[in-house]
Design a protein around this motif. Sequence first.
Motif, PDB file in Angstrom:
ATOM      1  N   ALA A   1      61.083  11.444 -50.338  1.00 25.22           N
ATOM      2  CA  ALA A   1      59.716  10.970 -50.546  1.00 25.22           C
ATOM      3  C   ALA A   1      59.566  10.431 -51.962  1.00 25.22           C
ATOM      4  CB  ALA A   1      58.725  12.104 -50.306  1.00 25.22           C
ATOM      5  N   VAL A   2      58.759   9.412 -52.128  1.00 22.62           N
ATOM      6  CA  VAL A   2      58.536   8.831 -53.450  1.00 22.62           C
ATOM      7  C   VAL A   2      57.515   9.624 -54.260  1.00 22.62           C
ATOM      8  CG1 VAL A   2      59.209   6.505 -52.790  1.00 22.62           C
ATOM      9  CG2 VAL A   2      56.834   7.212 -52.545  1.00 22.62           C
ATOM     10  N   ASP A   3      56.769  10.507 -53.605  1.00 18.65           N
ATOM     11  CA  ASP A   3      55.720  11.252 -54.319  1.00 18.65           C
ATOM     12  C   ASP A   3      56.195  12.610 -54.831  1.00 18.65           C
ATOM     13  OD1 ASP A   3      55.938  12.657 -51.990  1.00 18.65           O
ATOM     14  OD2 ASP A   3      53.888  12.326 -51.333  1.00 18.65           O
ATOM     15  N   GLY A   4      57.504  12.856 -54.829  1.00 16.96           N
ATOM     16  CA  GLY A   4      58.036  14.086 -55.377  1.00 16.96           C
ATOM     17  C   GLY A   4      58.144  15.249 -54.404  1.00 16.96           C
ATOM     18  N   ARG A   5      57.687  15.079 -53.165  1.00 13.80           N
ATOM     19  CA  ARG A   5      57.829  16.150 -52.177  1.00 13.80           C
ATOM     20  C   ARG A   5      59.299  16.358 -51.822  1.00 13.80           C
ATOM     21  NH1 ARG A   5      54.425  14.469 -47.356  1.00 13.80           N
ATOM     22  NH2 ARG A   5      54.858  12.423 -48.192  1.00 13.80           N
ATOM     23  N   ALA A   6      59.599  17.496 -51.239  1.00 13.46           N
ATOM     24  CA  ALA A   6      60.974  17.809 -50.829  1.00 13.46           C
ATOM     25  C   ALA A   6      61.458  16.801 -49.789  1.00 13.46           C
ATOM     26  CB  ALA A   6      61.026  19.224 -50.260  1.00 13.46           C
ATOM     27  N   PRO A   7      62.738  16.523 -49.773  1.00 16.90           N
ATOM     28  CA  PRO A   7      63.271  15.590 -48.783  1.00 16.90           C
ATOM     29  C   PRO A   7      63.095  16.118 -47.359  1.00 16.90           C
ATOM     30  CG  PRO A   7      65.011  16.443 -50.202  1.00 16.90           C
ATOM     31  CD  PRO A   7      63.745  17.056 -50.651  1.00 16.90           C
ATOM     32  N   VAL A   8      63.110  15.213 -46.407  1.00 14.20           N
ATOM     33  CA  VAL A   8      62.920  15.555 -44.999  1.00 14.20           C
ATOM     34  C   VAL A   8      64.153  15.115 -44.224  1.00 14.20           C
ATOM     35  CG1 VAL A   8      61.533  15.072 -42.946  1.00 14.20           C
ATOM     36  CG2 VAL A   8      60.423  15.309 -45.168  1.00 14.20           C
ATOM     37  N   LEU A   9      64.677  16.020 -43.394  1.00 16.30           N
ATOM     38  CA  LEU A   9      65.801  15.668 -42.535  1.00 16.30           C
ATOM     39  C   LEU A   9      65.289  15.170 -41.187  1.00 16.30           C
ATOM     40  CD1 LEU A   9      68.845  15.533 -42.176  1.00 16.30           C
ATOM     41  CD2 LEU A   9      68.738  17.832 -41.240  1.00 16.30           C
ATOM     42  N   GLY A  10      64.277  15.786 -40.664  1.00 13.23           N
ATOM     43  CA  GLY A  10      63.702  15.358 -39.400  1.00 13.23           C
ATOM     44  C   GLY A  10      62.426  16.127 -39.144  1.00 13.23           C
ATOM     45  N   ARG A  11      61.562  15.563 -38.354  1.00 12.30           N
ATOM     46  CA  ARG A  11      60.343  16.278 -37.985  1.00 12.30           C
ATOM     47  C   ARG A  11      59.779  15.641 -36.732  1.00 12.30           C
ATOM     48  NH1 ARG A  11      55.851  14.054 -42.260  1.00 12.30           N
ATOM     49  NH2 ARG A  11      54.631  13.186 -40.606  1.00 12.30           N
TER      50      ARG A  11
END
Length: 109
Positions: free
Chosen positions: A94-104
């Motif tokens: 994420a560009v806003d500093g949140r943790a990366p996401v693998l899937g959702r």
Amino acid sequence: VVGMRHARTLEKLAEWPTHGIDAHELIWDLHSPGGPTLLVANGGVLRAPGDRKIELHRMDSSLVRLRPDNGERLGQWRLTDRRLGLRHMAWSYAVDGRAPVLGRDAPRN
């Protein structure tokens, strides 16, 4: 199986099941709340000699989270459509500093 080897000698130190069929990719999850874990994409396809896919009606693709120190299965997930195979993974940063996401899950209307 997942095998852990010594970095210099390649001596096998441990081996754990992936809890699936046709393991394809293993990646680190360095953002897991309990500390780093391993994620394994199991393609789920049985294969015959010559790498021919067989018995696709028995396909069992999954994503598995393992503890890296002892191979304990911490989670296992499957897609709703059993005909889709999980084989490769990539993090979405994420560009806003949140943790990366693998899937959702996709949003439901």
